[in-house]
Design an enzyme around this catalytic site. Structure first.
Site, short mmCIF file in Angstrom:
data_model
loop_
_atom_site.label_atom_id
_atom_site.label_comp_id
_atom_site.label_asym_id
_atom_site.label_seq_id
_atom_site.Cartn_x
_atom_site.Cartn_y
_atom_site.Cartn_z
N SER A 15 24.79 43.64 -30.54
CA SER A 15 23.50 42.88 -30.69
C SER A 15 22.20 43.64 -30.56
CB SER A 15 23.61 41.50 -29.98
OG SER A 15 23.50 41.55 -28.42
N ASP A 168 16.14 34.99 -23.51
CA ASP A 168 17.37 34.86 -23.10
C ASP A 168 17.73 35.71 -21.98
OD1 ASP A 168 17.69 37.22 -24.31
OD2 ASP A 168 19.10 36.77 -25.80
N HIS A 171 18.35 40.19 -24.49
CA HIS A 171 17.93 40.90 -25.42
C HIS A 171 16.45 41.44 -25.62
CE1 HIS A 171 21.80 38.91 -26.80
NE2 HIS A 171 21.76 40.04 -27.37
#
Length: 196
Positions: A15, A168, A171
């Site tokens: 990611s 979050d 990230h």
């Protein structure tokens, strides 16, 4: 022909590479390509990042990532292995096979490591972080030791990281990606230089 001189780099990752939670232009790959162009590099960076991917996932994709037009590969995997508490030996074996595939194909490589927490114990942390240095040495490839090194330097302390992260807490946001790219960029320029 100018086109023939363009260096094509595949960024194999998770990611963090894929640009999770960001507008496409704000992701790691587009920002890295822009930064490299600003430095005068004739380069195309391919996004071979898949959110949630482990080193096993990267290994399953490396063969079709290494198309004939790929000159170099950035390998940035392991974060999801760590988040799942996978045995570092398993992660190491997968990364070993990814590097072997790149070596076999004849592409130049840059291995990107991670600095991880000690929630699984100090031995786990040392073994996990150590596998990157061991593999870089084994395959004689450059190592960029910590994907988030630029963030850590910019934040100056762990608590200051939040301004560079999405909600979050994992990230990077667009500004965070920009800081990561500026820190890692010189290592990628060196990678490009080995291709030319």
């Amino acid at each position: 022909m100018a086109q023939a001189e363009t260096v094509t780099i595949a960024a194999l990752g998770d990611s963090l590479t894929a640009g999770y939670g960001l507008a496409q232009a704000d992701g790691f790959v587009p920002q890295l390509q822009s930064w490299l162009h600003e430095q005068g590099a004739d380069v195309a960076v391919l996004n071979a990042g898949v959110s949630g991917d482990t080193t096993a996932g990267g290994l399953s994709r490396v063969a079709w990532t290494l198309t004939p037009d790929v000159d170099a590969m950035i390998i940035s995997l392991g974060g999801n292995d760590y988040l799942r508490g996978l045995d570092p030996e398993v992660s190491r074996a997968n990364l070993d096979r990814i590097l072997a595939a790149g070596q076999e194909t004849g592409v130049e490589m840059l291995l990107v490591g991670l600095s991880v927490g000690s929630n699984y114990g100090l031995d786990y942390k040392q073994e996990f972080e150590g596998m990157y240095a061991e593999l870089a040495k084994k395959y004689d490839v450059p190592l960029y030791a910590d994907f988030a090194a630029g963030l850590r330097a910019a934040a100056g302390m762990q608590e200051g990281m939040s301004e560079f992260l999405q909600g979050d807490g994992i990230h990077p946001n667009p500004e965070g990606v920009s800081v990561i790219v500026a820190a890692m960029g010189p290592a990628v320029l060196e990678l490009i230089a080995t291709v030319e």
